[in-house]
Design a protein around this motif. Structure first.
Motif, PDB file in Angstrom:
ATOM      1  N   PRO A 557       0.825  -1.213   0.000  1.00  0.00           N
ATOM      2  CA  PRO A 557       0.000   0.000   0.000  1.00  0.00           C
ATOM      3  C   PRO A 557       0.860   1.264   0.000  1.00  0.00           C
ATOM      4  CG  PRO A 557      -0.847  -1.603   1.571  1.00  0.00           C
ATOM      5  CD  PRO A 557       0.459  -2.141   1.093  1.00  0.00           C
ATOM      6  N   GLY A 558       0.536   2.187  -0.881  1.00  0.00           N
ATOM      7  CA  GLY A 558       1.273   3.439  -0.969  1.00  0.00           C
ATOM      8  C   GLY A 558       2.625   3.319  -1.652  1.00  0.00           C
ATOM      9  N   GLN A 559       2.835   2.219  -2.356  1.00  0.00           N
ATOM     10  CA  GLN A 559       4.130   1.995  -3.002  1.00  0.00           C
ATOM     11  C   GLN A 559       3.940   1.679  -4.486  1.00  0.00           C
ATOM     12  OE1 GLN A 559       5.768  -1.240  -0.627  1.00  0.00           O
ATOM     13  NE2 GLN A 559       6.862   0.217   0.703  1.00  0.00           N
ATOM     14  N   VAL A 560       5.031   1.773  -5.227  1.00  0.00           N
ATOM     15  CA  VAL A 560       5.054   1.443  -6.647  1.00  0.00           C
ATOM     16  C   VAL A 560       6.385   0.781  -6.962  1.00  0.00           C
ATOM     17  CG1 VAL A 560       5.979   3.705  -7.308  1.00  0.00           C
ATOM     18  CG2 VAL A 560       4.741   2.352  -8.998  1.00  0.00           C
ATOM     19  N   ALA A 561       6.358  -0.207  -7.859  1.00  0.00           N
ATOM     20  CA  ALA A 561       7.585  -0.828  -8.361  1.00  0.00           C
ATOM     21  C   ALA A 561       7.749  -0.432  -9.818  1.00  0.00           C
ATOM     22  CB  ALA A 561       7.525  -2.343  -8.223  1.00  0.00           C
ATOM     23  N   LEU A 562       8.968  -0.117 -10.213  1.00  0.00           N
ATOM     24  CA  LEU A 562       9.239   0.379 -11.562  1.00  0.00           C
ATOM     25  C   LEU A 562      10.158  -0.568 -12.315  1.00  0.00           C
ATOM     26  CD1 LEU A 562       9.934   4.148 -10.777  1.00  0.00           C
ATOM     27  CD2 LEU A 562       7.799   3.157 -11.618  1.00  0.00           C
ATOM     28  N   SER A 563       9.946  -0.641 -13.626  1.00  0.00           N
ATOM     29  CA  SER A 563      10.905  -1.360 -14.473  1.00  0.00           C
ATOM     30  C   SER A 563      12.198  -0.568 -14.542  1.00  0.00           C
ATOM     31  CB  SER A 563      10.321  -1.560 -15.870  1.00  0.00           C
ATOM     32  OG  SER A 563      10.164  -0.309 -16.517  1.00  0.00           O
ATOM     33  N   VAL A 564      13.255  -1.234 -14.987  1.00  0.00           N
ATOM     34  CA  VAL A 564      14.571  -0.590 -15.043  1.00  0.00           C
ATOM     35  C   VAL A 564      14.536   0.671 -15.891  1.00  0.00           C
ATOM     36  CG1 VAL A 564      16.906  -0.867 -15.939  1.00  0.00           C
ATOM     37  CG2 VAL A 564      15.882  -2.695 -14.596  1.00  0.00           C
ATOM     38  N   LEU A 565      13.900   0.573 -17.079  1.00  0.00           N
ATOM     39  CA  LEU A 565      13.886   1.730 -17.968  1.00  0.00           C
ATOM     40  C   LEU A 565      13.078   2.880 -17.394  1.00  0.00           C
ATOM     41  CD1 LEU A 565      13.619   0.166 -21.550  1.00  0.00           C
ATOM     42  CD2 LEU A 565      15.631   0.969 -20.319  1.00  0.00           C
ATOM     43  N   ASN A 566      11.991   2.580 -16.689  1.00  0.00           N
ATOM     44  CA  ASN A 566      11.227   3.658 -16.060  1.00  0.00           C
ATOM     45  C   ASN A 566      11.989   4.274 -14.893  1.00  0.00           C
ATOM     46  OD1 ASN A 566       8.828   4.298 -17.412  1.00  0.00           O
ATOM     47  ND2 ASN A 566       7.802   2.461 -16.648  1.00  0.00           N
ATOM     48  N   ALA A 567      12.699   3.439 -14.124  1.00  0.00           N
ATOM     49  CA  ALA A 567      13.511   3.966 -13.032  1.00  0.00           C
ATOM     50  C   ALA A 567      14.602   4.896 -13.571  1.00  0.00           C
ATOM     51  CB  ALA A 567      14.126   2.825 -12.234  1.00  0.00           C
ATOM     52  N   GLN A 568      15.195   4.521 -14.710  1.00  0.00           N
ATOM     53  CA  GLN A 568      16.202   5.383 -15.327  1.00  0.00           C
ATOM     54  C   GLN A 568      15.559   6.636 -15.927  1.00  0.00           C
ATOM     55  OE1 GLN A 568      18.037   2.741 -18.148  1.00  0.00           O
ATOM     56  NE2 GLN A 568      19.246   1.667 -16.601  1.00  0.00           N
ATOM     57  N   ARG A 569      14.383   6.469 -16.501  1.00  0.00           N
ATOM     58  CA  ARG A 569      13.712   7.608 -17.153  1.00  0.00           C
ATOM     59  C   ARG A 569      13.369   8.708 -16.157  1.00  0.00           C
ATOM     60  NH1 ARG A 569       8.209   6.817 -20.777  1.00  0.00           N
ATOM     61  NH2 ARG A 569       7.915   9.001 -21.393  1.00  0.00           N
ATOM     62  N   TYR A 570      12.878   8.292 -14.985  1.00  0.00           N
ATOM     63  CA  TYR A 570      12.475   9.287 -13.975  1.00  0.00           C
ATOM     64  C   TYR A 570      13.542   9.499 -12.911  1.00  0.00           C
ATOM     65  CZ  TYR A 570       7.940   8.597 -16.186  1.00  0.00           C
ATOM     66  OH  TYR A 570       6.922   8.511 -17.118  1.00  0.00           O
ATOM     67  N   GLN A 571      14.705   8.826 -13.095  1.00  0.00           N
ATOM     68  CA  GLN A 571      15.853   8.990 -12.196  1.00  0.00           C
ATOM     69  C   GLN A 571      15.451   8.728 -10.744  1.00  0.00           C
ATOM     70  OE1 GLN A 571      17.581  12.841 -12.952  1.00  0.00           O
ATOM     71  NE2 GLN A 571      18.192  12.313 -15.032  1.00  0.00           N
ATOM     72  N   LEU A 572      14.870   7.543 -10.547  1.00  0.00           N
ATOM     73  CA  LEU A 572      14.386   7.156  -9.227  1.00  0.00           C
ATOM     74  C   LEU A 572      15.072   5.883  -8.774  1.00  0.00           C
ATOM     75  CD1 LEU A 572      10.550   7.745  -9.729  1.00  0.00           C
ATOM     76  CD2 LEU A 572      12.142   9.217  -8.491  1.00  0.00           C
ATOM     77  N   ALA A 573      15.187   5.713  -7.456  1.00  0.00           N
ATOM     78  CA  ALA A 573      15.738   4.517  -6.848  1.00  0.00           C
ATOM     79  C   ALA A 573      14.812   4.089  -5.725  1.00  0.00           C
ATOM     80  CB  ALA A 573      17.154   4.774  -6.322  1.00  0.00           C
ATOM     81  N   VAL A 574      15.089   2.926  -5.161  1.00  0.00           N
ATOM     82  CA  VAL A 574      14.268   2.422  -4.050  1.00  0.00           C
ATOM     83  C   VAL A 574      14.283   3.429  -2.911  1.00  0.00           C
ATOM     84  CG1 VAL A 574      14.035   0.588  -2.346  1.00  0.00           C
ATOM     85  CG2 VAL A 574      14.670   0.021  -4.702  1.00  0.00           C
ATOM     86  N   GLY A 575      13.074   3.763  -2.413  1.00  0.00           N
ATOM     87  CA  GLY A 575      12.951   4.728  -1.335  1.00  0.00           C
ATOM     88  C   GLY A 575      12.545   6.114  -1.799  1.00  0.00           C
ATOM     89  N   ASP A 576      12.729   6.418  -3.114  1.00  0.00           N
ATOM     90  CA  ASP A 576      12.301   7.717  -3.642  1.00  0.00           C
ATOM     91  C   ASP A 576      10.781   7.751  -3.787  1.00  0.00           C
ATOM     92  OD1 ASP A 576      14.927   8.455  -3.737  1.00  0.00           O
ATOM     93  OD2 ASP A 576      15.174   8.059  -5.886  1.00  0.00           O
ATOM     94  N   THR A 577      10.254   8.958  -3.968  1.00  0.00           N
ATOM     95  CA  THR A 577       8.815   9.151  -4.070  1.00  0.00           C
ATOM     96  C   THR A 577       8.430   9.592  -5.467  1.00  0.00           C
ATOM     97  OG1 THR A 577       8.679   9.765  -1.738  1.00  0.00           O
ATOM     98  CG2 THR A 577       6.827  10.395  -3.139  1.00  0.00           C
ATOM     99  N   LEU A 578       7.343   9.022  -5.992  1.00  0.00           N
ATOM    100  CA  LEU A 578       6.837   9.350  -7.319  1.00  0.00           C
ATOM    101  C   LEU A 578       5.356   9.718  -7.202  1.00  0.00           C
ATOM    102  CD1 LEU A 578       7.272   9.400 -10.437  1.00  0.00           C
ATOM    103  CD2 LEU A 578       6.475   7.020 -10.445  1.00  0.00           C
ATOM    104  N   PRO A 579       4.964  10.966  -7.514  1.00  0.00           N
ATOM    105  CA  PRO A 579       3.539  11.324  -7.512  1.00  0.00           C
ATOM    106  C   PRO A 579       2.794  10.580  -8.621  1.00  0.00           C
ATOM    107  CG  PRO A 579       4.927  13.285  -7.418  1.00  0.00           C
ATOM    108  CD  PRO A 579       5.825  12.131  -7.771  1.00  0.00           C
ATOM    109  N   VAL A 580       1.659   9.974  -8.300  1.00  0.00           N
ATOM    110  CA  VAL A 580       0.870   9.200  -9.259  1.00  0.00           C
ATOM    111  C   VAL A 580      -0.576   9.663  -9.173  1.00  0.00           C
ATOM    112  CG1 VAL A 580       0.139   6.905  -9.976  1.00  0.00           C
ATOM    113  CG2 VAL A 580       2.391   7.214  -8.962  1.00  0.00           C
ATOM    114  N   ARG A 581      -1.204   9.870 -10.326  1.00  0.00           N
ATOM    115  CA  ARG A 581      -2.619  10.251 -10.366  1.00  0.00           C
ATOM    116  C   ARG A 581      -3.332   9.454 -11.445  1.00  0.00           C
ATOM    117  NH1 ARG A 581      -2.636  16.290 -13.242  1.00  0.00           N
ATOM    118  NH2 ARG A 581      -2.524  15.536 -15.406  1.00  0.00           N
ATOM    119  N   PRO A 582      -4.672   9.368 -11.393  1.00  0.00           N
ATOM    120  CA  PRO A 582      -5.404   8.653 -12.441  1.00  0.00           C
ATOM    121  C   PRO A 582      -5.215   9.336 -13.786  1.00  0.00           C
ATOM    122  CG  PRO A 582      -6.782   9.018 -10.521  1.00  0.00           C
ATOM    123  CD  PRO A 582      -5.539   9.828 -10.317  1.00  0.00           C
TER     124      PRO A 582
END
Length: 805
Positions: A557-582
Motif C-alpha cells: 500500500p502506498g508503493q510502486v515498483a518500476l521497471s529498469v527503464l522507467n527507473a532510469q527515465r524518472y531517475q528514481l531509486a528504491v525509497g524515492d517518491t513518485l507522484p501518481v494520479r489517475p
C-alpha cells in the motif's frame, strides 16, 4: 642474390622443413580470419538489409497503439501544434485469435490453424502515405478482393505457398481468402513485437469488420522531419491527456533495435569468437616465433657473423609470417562469402536484399586488414630478440641470451635442481615426478596450453549458457513475469468485464488449477520533463508472483515498483517518491498521491516501460493478465486449448510456449552461435595441441635421448609427455570453466546494458551437466587424443640420434 630472392628461398625452405607446425598455424589464422570476415559481412548485410527495408517501407518515427474510441479532434490539434510532424495517419486493424485463422495447402490439402502462435493477428489494408507492407520483390502490393498477403514469419512456420487458402472464422461464418503472396513488415518483424499484420483489400476489410469476431484496434503513426526527435514527440504525446494511449508506444529507435537484435547477435557472436581465436592465434604465434628463433639460433648467429644486419634477418622471418597471414586472410575471406550467404538467407526473407556497395567490400577487407596488421605487429615485436642476440653466444652456446641472462638462468636452474633432486625422491611414480619437474622448469613455455584451453572453454560455454537461459522457464520471472503455467491475456473488448468474471469463476472451480492471480493493465499519470506523462501499470497482488527484483521488493500500500527503464527515465531509486494520479481528461494535480518506490525489476514487454501497483482492478481497466498454475498431472497445453475454445475473445497460452515464441529471435541466433562456438573450439583445440606438442617434441629431443640412454623405456618417456600435456590441458579447461561461471555474468550484463533493452542484469540458467561436465570433457578428450597421436612417433624414433639434439 637480392634480398627478395633470399626471402623467397628462405620462406620456401622453411615451409618445407616444418610443414606440420606451419600448417597448424596457418589453419588457426584462417579460422580467425574466417570468423572476423564473416562477422563483419553479416553485420554489414544486416544493416544494409534493414536500411533498404526502412527506405522502401518508410516505417513511422513514433507510433501509439490503441484499443477503444478515438478523439479525432484532439489528434488533429496535436498534429497542428507540432510542425516537426511531416505526415501522420491512423491505421485501422482487426485482431483475430490464432484459433480463428485457419489455413489449407492447395497442393496437398493439409490444413491447420494459427492456434499455437502467441502473436496477435491483425488484418489491415495497405497504407497510402507511409508504413507500407512489402512483398518479396520489395514492391508495395495491393491485394484484390478475396486475396491476402501473409507475414513471412507464418510462411516459414507453416510452409505456406501462393494459392493456399486462409479461412477467418467470424461471428457470421467463415470468410475465405486466397494467399497471393507474403509481406515484410518493417514495424513488426521481430517476435518481440507480439503482433503481426495480414494485408487484405478494402472490400475484405469491410466484410470482416461487418461480420464481427475481430477486435478493432488502431495504430497512430507519425513521420517526422527529423527522426531523432521521436523521443521528444513521445513525451509531448503522453503529456496530452486528451490523446488515446490504450496501448504500447514505440519509437523508430526501438523498432530498428528489435529488428536488428536477432541477426545482430549472430554477427556479435562471430566477431567475439573471432577475437578469442585471434588471441589464441597471437599467443601461439609468439610461441612459434620464439621457438623458431631458439631452434635456429646458430643459423642466426652465422648470418650475423657474415655481416647480415639483424633488420634483414628479422625481415626474412617477418616475410614468412606475412606470407602465412596473407594466405590465411585470403582463404578466410573467400570462405566467408558463402558462409555469409547462408547466414543471411533468412535475414533477406524477413527484411530485404541489401544492394551491394562499396561497404560490402570495404568492411570485411578492413576487418581482415586489422587482423593481419595486429598479427604482424606482434610478430615484429617478438623478432626484436634477433637484434639483442649476441653473435658469439648464438654461434658457440646456441643461445639468444646475453651472458648476464645466461648466468641468471643457470643460477635459477641450479636452485631448482637442488630443491628437486631425483635422488631425494622416495615415491614410486617417477614418471609423474619427472613430468611435474619439467612443467615447473619450462613453465613459461607450457603456460601456452592452459591459457589457450581456458579461452576456448569460455568460447564454448558462454553462448550455450545464454541459449539455455533464454530457453529456461525461470527466465520469465527474471524479466518481470510471474511464475505460472498458463497466461490468459484479455484485451479491450465490449464484453471485457463479463469475460474476466466468467473466466475467473471457472478457474476457481477447476480442480486442475491450483493458483490464480490477476493483474489489470491500467493507465496512470506521473510528472515528466514536459508535464504529466502516461504510465502503464499492472495493478493487483504482486507478493505471490515470484518475480525477481534487482533492488527492493514487491509494492505494498502506498508503493510502486518500476521497471529498469522507467527507473532510469524518472531517475528514481528504491525509497524515492513518485507522484501518481489517475489518467484521463478529469485528472488534476490534486488527485495525485505520492507513491514510494519499493523495488526495481527488469521487463522486456511494452518496450520495457512498465510499473506495478497494489490494489483491486479498476472497472475501466484496459486489459487483464491472468496467471494460473496447474497440478502436476495436468498438461498446461491441453488446459490452454480447452479454455481458448470456451472463451474465444481471450488469448489463453501455455506460459512456456509464450516465452519460447517471444524470445525466438534470440534463441535462434544463440543456437547458431553456440553450434559455431562448439565446432570452432574443438577444431582449434586440436590444432593448438598438435602445433604445440610437435614443436615441444622437437625441442625436447635431446632431453628424451638422455632419458633413454640412462634406462627409461620408450613407454615411460611417452607417458611423461602425455602426463604433461594432460595436466596442462586440464588446468586450462578448469580455469576457463571457472572463469566462464564467475565472470561470464558480468560480460553478458555489460553487453545487455549497452543494448538498452531494459535488462541490466541477466541471471544465467546454465545446463550444468552440459557446460560444466560434457564440454570440459570434450576439450580434455581432444587434448589427450591429440597428445596420444602426436607422441606415438616416439615409439619408432631412433633415440640415439636425439642425444645430439
Amino acid at each position: 642474390m637480392s634480398n627478395a630472392g633470399l626471402a623467397v628461398r628462405y620462406v620456401r625452405s622453411d615451409l618445407h622443413t616444418n610443414p606440420g607446425a606451419h600448417l597448424a598455424l596457418t589453419a588457426l589464422l584462417l579460422l580467425s580470419a574466417f570468423l572476423m570476415a564473416t562477422g563483419a559481412m553479416v553485420a554489414e548485410r544486416l544493416v544494409g538489409s534493414i536500411d533498404r527495408l526502412f527506405e522502401i517501407a518508410e516505417p513511422p518515427d513514433f507510433l501509439q497503439m490503441h484499443r477503444g474510441d478515438l478523439d479525432h479532434a484532439a489528434l488533429d490539434a496535436f498534429a497542428a501544434e507540432h510542425p516537426e510532424i511531416e505526415a501522420w495517419l491512423i491505421e485501422e486493424m482487426l485482431g483475430f485469435d490464432g484459433a480463428a485463422v485457419g489455413w489449407q495447402h492447395a497442393a496437398t490439402g493439409a490444413s491447420g490453424d494459427l492456434a499455437d502462435s502467441v502473436m496477435d493477428n491483425l488484418f489491415v489494408t495497405q497504407n497510402q502515405e507511409f508504413d507500407f507492407l512489402l512483398d518479396a520483390e520489395g514492391a508495395v502490393p495491393q491485394p484484390a478482393p478475396g486475396q491476402v498477403y501473409v507475414p513471412v514469419a507464418y510462411q516459414q512456420s507453416y510452409d505456406l505457398a501462393v494459392g493456399d487458402r486462409l479461412t477467418v472464422r467470424t461471428d457470421t461464418g467463415p470468410h475465405q481468402l486466397q494467399v497471393a503472396g507474403f509481406v515484410r513488415d518493417a514495424q513488426m518483424a521481430s517476435s518481440m513485437s507480439s503482433a503481426t499484420r495480414f494485408l487484405v483489400s478494402e472490400q475484405d476489410f469491410e466484410d470482416l469488420e461487418a461480420a464481427g469476431g475481430g477486435a478493432p484496434e488502431h495504430i497512430l503513426e507519425y513521420r517526422l522531419t527529423d527522426g531523432s526527435s521521436a523521443g521528444d514527440l513521445q513525451r509531448a504525446y503522453e503529456a496530452d491527456p486528451d490523446l488515446p494511449k490504450n496501448g504500447q508506444a514505440v519509437t523508430i529507435g526501438m523498432i530498428r533495435l528489435l529488428n536488428a537484435l536477432g541477426d545482430g547477435l549472430v554477427a556479435v557472436a562471430l566477431v567475439l569468437g573471432s577475437l578469442v581465436l585471434v588471441a589464441v592465434a597471437v599467443i601461439n604465434l609468439r610461441f612459434v616465433v620464439r621457438g623458431t628463433l631458439e631452434d635456429e639460433v646458430r643459423e642466426i648467429g652465422a648470418l650475423r657473423a657474415i655481416g647480415i644486419s639483424h633488420r634483414q634477418i628479422s625481415a626474412l622471418y617477418l616475410g614468412k609470417y606475412a606470407t602465412l597471414t596473407l594466405l590465411a586472410c585470403a582463404a578466410g575471406g573467400a570462405l566467408a562469402v558463402p558462409a555469409t550467404a547462408g547466414l543471411t538467407q533468412a535475414m533477406q526473407v524477413n527484411y530485404a536484399a541489401a544492394p551491394a556497395g562499396a561497404a560490402t567490400v570495404l568492411v570485411p577487407v578492413a576487418a581482415l586488414g586489422l587482423l593481419g596488421t595486429l598479427v604482424l605487429l606482434l610478430c615484429r615485436q617478438a623478432l626484436r630478440r634477433v637484434g639483442k642476440a649476441p653473435v658469439v653466444g648464438a654461434l658457440v652456446g646456441g643461445s639468444m641470451l646475453s651472458e648476464r641472462q645466461t648466468a641468471r638462468r643457470a643460477r635459477r636452474g641450479a636452485a631448482r635442481a637442488r630443491r628437486h633432486r631425483l635422488a631425494a625422491y622416495s615415491g614410486t611414480r617417477v614418471n609423474t615426478f619427472l613430468a611435474r619437474l619439467d612443467l615447473r622448469a619450462d613453465l613459461r613455455q607450457w603456460a601456452l596450453v592452459p591459457v589457450v584451453f581456458a579461452l576456448l572453454s569460455v568460447l564454448m560455454i558462454l553462448p550455450m549458457n545464454l541459449l539455455s537461459t533464454f530457453q529456461s522457464p525461470r527466465f520469465g520471472t527474471a524479466m518481470g513475469a510471474p511464475e505460472a503455467d498458463l497466461l490468459v491475456d484479455l484485451q479491450f473488448s465490449p464484453d471485457l468485464e463479463d469475460t474476466r468474471t466468467g473466466l475467473l469463476a471457472d478457474l476457481e472451480r477447476d480442480d486442475r488449477v491450483t493458483e490464480v492471480s490477476v493483474l489489470a493493465t491500467e493507465l496512470r499519470e506521473v510528472p515528466g520533463e514536459d508535464g504529466w506523462e502516461t504510465l502503464r501499470v499492472q495493478v493487483g497482488d504482486h507478493h505471490d508472483a515470484a518475480v525477481q527484483y534487482l533492488h527492493g521488493r514487491p509494492p505494498g500500500p502506498g508503493q510502486v515498483a518500476l521497471s529498469v527503464l522507467n527507473a532510469q527515465r524518472y531517475q528514481l531509486a528504491v525509497g524515492d517518491t513518485l507522484p501518481v494520479r489517475p489518467a484521463g481528461p478529469v485528472s488534476s494535480t490534486d488527485q495525485a498521491s505520492p507513491a514510494v518506490v519499493s523495488g526495481v525489476y527488469q521487463d522486456l514487454t511494452m518496450g520495457g516501460y512498465t510499473a506495478k501497483l497494489p490494489g483491486e482492478p479498476n472497472p475501466r481497466a484496459a486489459g487483464y493478465a491472468i496467471y494460473a498454475r496447474v497440478t502436476e498431472a495436468t498438461d498446461p497445453a491441453d488446459l490452454a486449448a480447452e479454455y481458448a475454445d470456451r472463451y474465444p475473445t481471450a488469448s489463453v497460452i501455455q506460459m512456456a510456449e509464450y516465452l519460447d515464441q517471444t524470445m525466438s529471435f534470440v534463441t535462434s541466433s544463440f543456437r547458431v552461435a553456440a553450434g559455431l562456438a562448439l565446432a570452432f573450439a574443438l577444431v582449434v583445440a586440436a590444432l593448438i595441441s598438435a602445433l604445440f606438442l610437435s614443436l615441444q617434441l622437437k625441442r625436447e629431443r635431446q632431453r628424451m635421448g638422455v632419458l633413454f640412454a640412462v634406462g627409461f623405456s620408450r613407454r615411460e618417456i611417452v607417458t611423461q609427455m602425455r602426463t604433461k600435456a594432460l595436466a596442462a590441458v586440464a588446468v586450462g579447461v578448469l580455469g576457463g570453466t571457472v572463469a566462464a561461471a564467475a565472470g561470464g555474468q558480468h560480460l553478458v550484463d555489460g553487453v545487455l546494458v549497452a543494448a538498452g533493452l531494459g535488462i541490466t542484469e541477466l541471471r544465467l540458467f546454465p545446463q550444468a551437466w552440459l557446460v560444466y561436465g560434457v564440454y570440459p570433457a570434450l576439450l580434455v578428450g581432444v587434448g589427450l587424443g591429440v597428445s596420444v597421436l602426436t607422441t606415438a612417433r616416439i615409439r619408432s624414433a631412433q633415440m640415439s640420434r636425439w642425444l645430439r639434439g
